[in-house]
Each structure stands twice: as structure tokens, then as C-alpha cells.
Design a protein around this motif. Structure first.
Motif: not given
Ligand code: FUC
Length: 798
Positions: A44-46, A182-184, A203-212, A249-250
Motif C-alpha cells: 500500500w502507499s503511505g 518502493i511504494c509512493p 527521496q530514498e533517504e527521507t522516505g517513510n513508505s513501504i519497500t518490497f 516491509s510492512f
């Protein structure tokens, strides 16, 4: 028990779904190019966020003043200030593409999905070589398995690739092709068009979204393979088994999927490593054992088919529809298949599309819509003996209730918990609407807690598992009731009303000819609150606890604003007898008390029951997919099987991608997915529940057999349905008459049946004592795990 086709799928709604609750795929069955569109249910996003709106509390008193002054249009305007953001979206994982080096003449193509073993198959010939593929998603081994075979040595040559619409890369290890992405951070719903960038990545470093991560591996019996970052090439093989697994990564609805996330690689590598230890035959055996342990619990025979020749499923729908009992059966079994493949213990609940989605901005974000759709998904699980599949929703409710406690407090200053129209993997509980964009007719509806709590009670009513009631269900139900107690206010006459209040998605015409959504004490609120209070009252009695609270609920329930019958003899949808915005509106929220509720029955509340029937007649027999399914269940409760079959006919109409323009006309796609349109899975599940309700009902005292059997099904049987009280039931009928009923008692509860004929009840060979109680009810005691056979006794007159 099979969906079959003579050509490969041209569109997504012709492709065939497989799934294990978590990993899903849509199989197109192409000859030169096989597309296996992949999903993972936690993609999921977010990320978790605060969506509560403290301003809402400030506006609540003003809102109530407007409502009591009859200023409904102004109330709608003010509601715009009480919203939060939209939910996030369910996302597609990617595609596994298989390109075959076929040179030669194609013949004898067929593909299908066998519901008996949960395996999709493709078969065709190229010149004199027969190629076969078998595909399933294994719950036990957590992999999608694809077995490919040629019947001539070394004739299997293909390349496998992975790709995704999400930000991702493919790379390879020694043995595996790897997709990483990575998800949006945010995906807007497709109906919200105010952002230039509806899909936003960080950006990869600041992101907080799900990776897969997804991984593909192969096991060959002969031939060889080459692997690089571009793909996996299989050469000169005769048979190959592909293994695909994925993970994200959820790590829970309240944890950052980046900072506190799981490592997807670890899970995926383990799934593949373990699966590869087995032969294909062993994996298939594991899958079939697991799948059939659920699927084989229910059997159904509604009569013989009209079709003698082999026919593809889409033609079968087009030519026969509901007139062929075997097609109705197929749709029933398919719904059970979809439940088993989209919702298993430990997975996310089935969303608007189950687990199958190929779009970055799917319709309505493919989220959890709580004013009918998510609940409808789970209507069949208890009656159709798939109680384990209820688990993901029950856990969802628990998690939502924790977020919903904060929403109740912050938005409204109430105790308990509330949730609104939409939710997502982050368990969003506040109203959606992008702080003013949405229409309160759907955004403003704080009753999801009340409705969802019904599922907790039903899970108990069917299982009689008191530990579940005490430890899990009742505490959540009680908090939902506390919210309602605080939410209700007293009107001048001393009745309790809910305000603000809407009847989901349907507006009324005010006295000055304007459309408005918000008023007070909409019938749905009152019936949901009645249901919740009644279930809580019964729970306190079952658990022998909370005597004072029980009294309070009884007192409040008796003072709920009385339901009214309107000028057309209909059950009024709103507090006043306003005209409808749309007389044929798809929602039938005010009929909740007939189904899935139990407030209105012919015996207890004959006038309101009759008025509810008038309301349904006024709404008519058309509707979106889920609306038709709801109406089937309602006609079952009104004991009109023939009318229900008319609705089934409307549902079993073929919708092609080309003619999906009519928004309100439901149907099914060539792959039997329910069409809202677009595809929405709730109609598939609601239909299963409705069909079961035609054959067996247990919401009132006394189990009813064949309460609404259509004339078109004079002979048949159903085996393995479940009734409240923890009974498993087989029913056989002949010439529209009950022939024999077998009841297996799971917990040894006293059994009460509601039956017109006089009957003989036997345990084994011995006739047992029964007690005639009032209103044609017959009761007998049962022992756990014993079976009881009930046969009508022919009287002299017969
Ligand atoms: C509700 C319904 C729509 C649709 C959507 C997902 O908003 O009114 O018809 O099913 O949910």
C-alpha cells in the motif's frame, strides 16, 4: 466446478485469479506471452499518520444547532470543516512475463480454473507438441508455483522477466531474479484530481513508505537456464517449475514501514529456499490438501444443467445466465474460492478487489469501504463454513478500534471508538474527504464501528466460542457502544437521536426543494445502534458481566427515536418523510435491520417488516453489483425466492470491458468477477451470502430450512452450511418439499428449529424427545459432535 475458455485473456477481467490470502496473481494464459499479474496484500502507499481533526469538535455544537433548526444544507457545508485526508491506495506489485520461443501452428488451446483443486491450467499444441502450465498460490508454502511442461523432450524454451509500475529495479543473484522497489508516500484516489502529482514518491533517504521485494527461481528436470539482471532464460527443457514469492516491509498498522519495517529479503529468500526443497508434486499436494480442507466443506446441487455441449464460461453466462442452475452453483463456489484465496488467518482482509489489482490508482483506491463493502465481503464466511477466513477482518476491527478511540476523543470528545466511510492498511478511522473536498453524504458517517462490531458478535453466535467473546469481541463491542451512548443526544420529546446523521450516499429533498445529506436520526443509524446495543446486552448475559451497563443499554435502546412508516407505506429512510434524491438509489441502508441485521422480522415487527419490503419494492430490481447482492439477501429474508432469483438473473449478466459505461448496472465479467462496474469483489461475496440465506436462516429463534427456495430449483441439496448455535447443516429437498435435514452439533447447544411439518428427530437410529414450544418451534438437546437426522412425518391427509 470449472471456469473454462478457448482463448487467452485479452483484458484483465478475462484473466483468472489465484491466491493464498497474501500472494495473488491474475493469469492471462497467453501462448507467445504469458502475463502473470502479481499482487501482495500488504503493498500500500503511505505510512501511519495522524488524520484526526481537532477542529471537528469545535464545530459539533454549531452543527447540531443547524440540524435542530432544520438548516440541513448549511449543515452539509459545515461538515466540510470536519473532515480528514483521503485513505491510501492498494498497489499492484508487478508482472511476471514469460516469452516463449514458439514456432509452428497453434491448435487445441484451452485454459481454465478448477475450483475443485484451486489450480489454473493452460494447454495448447504447437505443431505436434503439447504444452501445459499449472499454476497455484500456496498458503502452506507461501509461494506462487508455475509448472510448465512440453510432451516432447527439450521443447520448452522461454524467458521469464519481472517488472513493476512502482519505482523498482530488477537484478539477479546466483539462482534468482529479483525485483526490488518502493511504494509512493501518497496516492490520491482516482476521483480526486486537485494535485498535479497524484502519485508522490519521496527521496530514498527521507522516505517513510513501504519497500518490497519479489524473487523468482526455477527448478529444471533437464535442459539448462541462464540468469542475468534482464531475465531468466530456460533452454531445451522438458519441464520446469517456477517459484515466485514476495514480501514487503510492512510491520503493522502503527509502525513506520521504513524505520521499524521488516526486511522483505529475509522473508522472501526463506520462502523460496523452503519451497525449492520440495518437488512440484509435493507442493501441489500441500496446496490441494490445504485448499480442499476449506473448499470441500460445502456442497450444493440446485438441479441439472441445460448445457450438454462444452461451452466457455463467458458464453455460458451470456446464453443462459441464472436460468441454468449449474451456473448459479458455479458463481456460488467461485465466491467461496475467492474468499479462501484472498483472506486467510494472518493476512490483510479482502479489500474492494480482494487482493487482485493491476492499477496504481485503482477505483476507490481499492481500499476498505465501511458503509457496506468491507462488511459484505465477509457476509458469507460464517454461514458458508469459512469462519477462519473471518480472522483478518476481526483483527482489522481490533486495530481500527484502537485508532478509532483517538478519533472519537479528538474529533468528537466521545468515549469508545468510531470509524467512518473508508479505511486502509493504516487503519484510518477519521472521516475522509481531503479537508473539504469530499461530499458529506459519504464522508460523514461515524457508524462504521457500530456496523463492524456486528461481525464480532456473529463470529461468536456461530461458533459459541465464549473465550473469543470475553477476550476479543465484547471489549471492542462495548467501546463501540460507549461511543454511540456519547454520540446520541436527547430530543425535546426525550428520545435519543444521532446528530449529525446521514443515510450512506443518499440525499433527501428538503422542504425548499434542495438536496441535503445531513439531518438527524437516519434509520440506518438507529438500526445499527439497536443491533449493537442488542448484541452487547446479549453478550453481558452470556458472560454474566456488566449488569449496570446492560441496564443502561436496555434503557437507551428503548428510547431510541421510533422508526416510522412513510407516505408510500415505506420504511422511512430519514427522520422526516422526505422525497429521495434517487428513488432507485443503490444503497439500501435503511433496510439493515432486515439483513444483515435482525431487528425486523415478520413475527416480531410485522408492520416495520412490511414497510421495509415496500422500501425495497420502491428501490426496484436494478443496481450495482453489490447492490444486487444485498437485494438477493433481503428478498431471502422476505422469503421470496422467486424475486431473489430475478435479482440473481440481473447479477448473472455478462459485462464486457466495452459495455461498462452504465455505472448502476451490475453483472459479471467473463472471469465471473463481479461488476459494479468496475470490478468490485463485494458482489461476489454478497451473492454467496444471499444464496445461502435462501436455503437456511438462523437469525431468529428457530433455524429455518429452505425459507425462500425459488420454484426453479425443485430438487436439490446443500451440505455443510452453518447456523448460529454452532451447528453444521445438510438439507435435501424434493418437489420443493423438505426431504431430510442432518444437523451436526459442534458444541452441544440446545437446538431450536422452526418447521411447519411435524417431524421425527433421530440421533443415530433412536428417535429422541423433542419439545414443542410456542410459534411452531421445536427444541431438542444435542451432544457435541453428534449428528441428528430430521425427517418430516407424512400425515394421513398427505
Ligand atoms: C461506496 C458505494 C459505491 C462503491 C464504493 C466503493 O461508496 O456507494 O457504489 O461501491 O463504495
Amino acid at each position: 466446478m470449472k471456469l473454462t475458455y478457448q482463448t487467452s485473456a485479452k483484458s484483465w477481467t478475462e484473466a483468472l485469479p489465484i491466491g493464498n490470502g497474501r500472494l495473488g496473481a491474475m493469469i492471462f494464459g497467453g501462448v507467445e506471452l504469458e502475463r502473470v499479474q502479481l499482487n501482495e496484500d500488504s503493498l500500500w502507499s503511505g505510512s501511519p499518520k495522524d488524520w484526526n481533526n481537532p477542529e471537528a469538535k469545535k464545530y459539533l455544537p454549531e452543527m447540531r444547532k443547524l440540524i435542530f433548526a432544520g438548516k440541513y444544507v448549511e449543515a452539509d457545508q459545515l461538515a466540510k470543516k470536519m473532515m480528514g485526508p483521503y485513505t491510501q491506495s492498494y498497489l499492484p506489485l508487478g508482472d511476471l512475463l514469460l516469452t516463449f520461443d514458439h514456432i509452428g501452428r497453434l491448435s487445441d488451446y484451452k485454459r481454465g480454473l478448477d475450483l475443485k483443486d484451486g489450480i489454473a491450467r493452460v494447454q495448447y499444441m504447437i505443431d505436434d507438441v503439447t504444452y501445459t502450465r499449472e499454476m497455484f498460490s500456496s498458503f502452506e508454502d507461501q509461494v506462487i508455483v508455475i509448472h510448465l511442461k512440453a510432451n516432447k523432450e527439450g521443447k520448452l524454451n522461454f524467458t521469464a522477466r519481472l517488472n513493476s509500475l512502482l519505482q523498482s529495479v530488477t537484478e539477479s543473484s546466483d539462482e534468482e531474479l529479483i525485483l526490488k522497489g518502493i511504494c509512493p508516500e501518497n496516492v490520491d484516489p482516482n476521483y480526486f484530481r486537485e494535485n498535479d502529482q497524484p502519485i508522490q514518491y519521496a527521496q530514498e533517504e527521507t522516505g517513510n513508505s513501504i519497500t518490497f521485494e519479489g524473487r523468482l527461481a526455477v527448478k529444471l528436470e533437464d535442459g539448462f537456464y541462464e540468469l542475468n539482471d534482464e531475465g531468466l532464460q530456460i533452454k531445451q527443457a522438458t519441464a520446469a517449475t517456477l517459484f515466485f514469492s514476495a514480501a514487503t516491509s510492512f510491520n503493522g498498522y502503527d509502525k513506520s514501514p521504513r524505520k521499524e519495517g521488516k526486511a522483505p529479503s529475509i522473508a522472501v529468500m526463506k520462502y523460496l529456499k523452503d519451497a525449492k526443497k520440495h518437488t512440484f508434486e509435493k507442493l501441489r499436494e500441500n496446496h490441494i490438501r490445504d485448499y480442499t480442507s476449506l473448499f470441500n466443506r460445502v456442497e450444493l446441487d440446485l438441479g441439472p444443467s441445460f448445457v450438454k455441449e462444452e461451452i466457455s464460461t463467458d458464453q455460458w453466462i451470456e446464453q443462459y445466465g441464472a436460468s441454468d442452475p449449474k451456473l448459479v452453483e458455479l458463481l456460488f463456489h467461485y465466491g467461496r474460492y475467492l474468499m479462501i484465496t484472498s483472506s486467510r488467518p494472518g493476512t490483510q482482509p479482502a479489500n474492494l478487489q480482494g487482493i487482485w489489482n493491476d492499477m496504481l490508482q485503482p477505483p476507490w483506491s481499492s481500499n476498505y469501504t465501511l458503509n457496506i463493502n468491507a462488511q459484505m465481503n465477509y457476509w458469507p464466511v460464517e454461514t458458508c463454513n469459512l469462519a477462519e477466513c473471518h480472522e483478518p477482518l476481526l483483527t482489522f476491527i481490533e486495530e481500527l478500534s484502537l485508532n478509532g478511540e483517538r478519533t472519537a476523543e479528538i474529533n468528537y470528545g466521545c468515549r469508545g471508538w468510531t470509524a467512518h466511510h473508508n479505511s486502509d492498511i493504516w487503519r484510518q478511522s477519521a472521516p475522509v474527504g481531503a479537508y473539504g473536498h469530499g461530499d458529506p453524504v459519504w464522508t460523514f458517517w461515524p457508524m462504521a464501528g457500530a456496523w463492524l462490531s456486528q461481525h464480532l458478535w456473529e463470529h461468536f453466535a456461530f461458533s459459541r466460542n465464549k473465550q473469543f467473546l470475553r477476550e476479543k469481541a465484547y471489549p471492542i463491542m462495548k467501546k463501540a457502544a460507549l461511543f454511540c451512548i456519547d454520540w446520541l443526544i436527547e430530543d425535546e420529546a426525550g428520545y435519543f437521536v444521532s446528530a449529525p446523521s446521514t443515510s450512506p450516499e443518499h440525499k433527501f429533498v428538503t422542504e425548499n426543494g434542495k438536496l441535503a445529506a445531513i439531518s438527524m436520526a437516519a434509520t440506518m443509524d438507529l438500526t445499527l445502534i439497536w443491533d449493537l446495543f442488542t448484541n452487547c446486552i446479549e453478550a453481558t448475559k452470556e458472560l454474566n458481566c456488566d449488569i449496570e451497563f446492560c441496564k443502561e443499554l436496555e434503557e437507551k435502546r428503548s428510547k431510541l427515536f421510533p422508526l416510522q412508516i412513510g407516505q408510500y407505506g415505506q420504511l422511512q429512510e430519514w427522520i422526516k418523510d422526505w422525497e429521495d434524491q434517487e428513488i432507485n438509489h443503490r444503497h439500501v441502508s435503511h433496510l439493515f435491520g432486515v439483513y444483515p441485521g435482525r431487528q425486523f422480522t415478520d413475527h416480531e415487527t410485522p408492520e416495520l417488516f412490511e414497510a421495509a419490503k415496500q422500501s425495497l419494492l420502491r428501490r426496484g430490481d436494478e443496481g450495482t453489483g453489490w447492490s444486487l447482492a444485498w437485494k438477493i439477501a433481503l428478498w431471502a429474508r422476505f422469503k421470496d425466492g422467486n424475486r431473489a432469483l430475478d435479482l440473481i438473473s440481473n447479477l448473472l449478466q455478462l459485462v464486457n470491458e466495452e459495455n461498462k459505461t452504465n455505472y448502476h448496472k451490475g453483472g459479471v465479467y467473463p472471469n465471473l468477477f463481479d461488476a459494479h462496474p468496475p470490478f468490485q469483489i463485494d458482489g461476489n461475496f454478497g451473492f454467496v451470502a444471499g444464496l445461502a440465506e435462501l436455503l437456511l436462516q438462523s437469525h431468529t429463534e428457530g433455524i429455518q430450512f429452505l425459507p425462500a427456495l425459488p420454484d426453479a430449483w425443485p430438487n436439490g441439496y446443500v451440505r455443510g452450511l452453518r447456523a448460529r448455535g454452532s451447528f453444521e447443516i445438510d438439507i435435501e429437498w424434493e418437489n420443493k418439499q423438505l426431504k431430510v435435514v442432518v444437523i451436526r452439533s459442534l458444541k452441544g447447544e440446545r437446538c431450536v428449529i422452526n418447521i411447519e411439518n411435524s417431524v421425527e428427530v433421530k440421533a443415530g437410529e433412536s428417535v429422541i424427545d423433542t419439545e414443542d414450544i410456542a410459534n411452531g418451534l421445536i427444541a431438542f438437546s444435542t451432544k457435541a459432535r453428534e449428528s441428528y437426522t430430521i425427517r418430516p412425518i407424512k400425515t394421513a391427509a398427505l
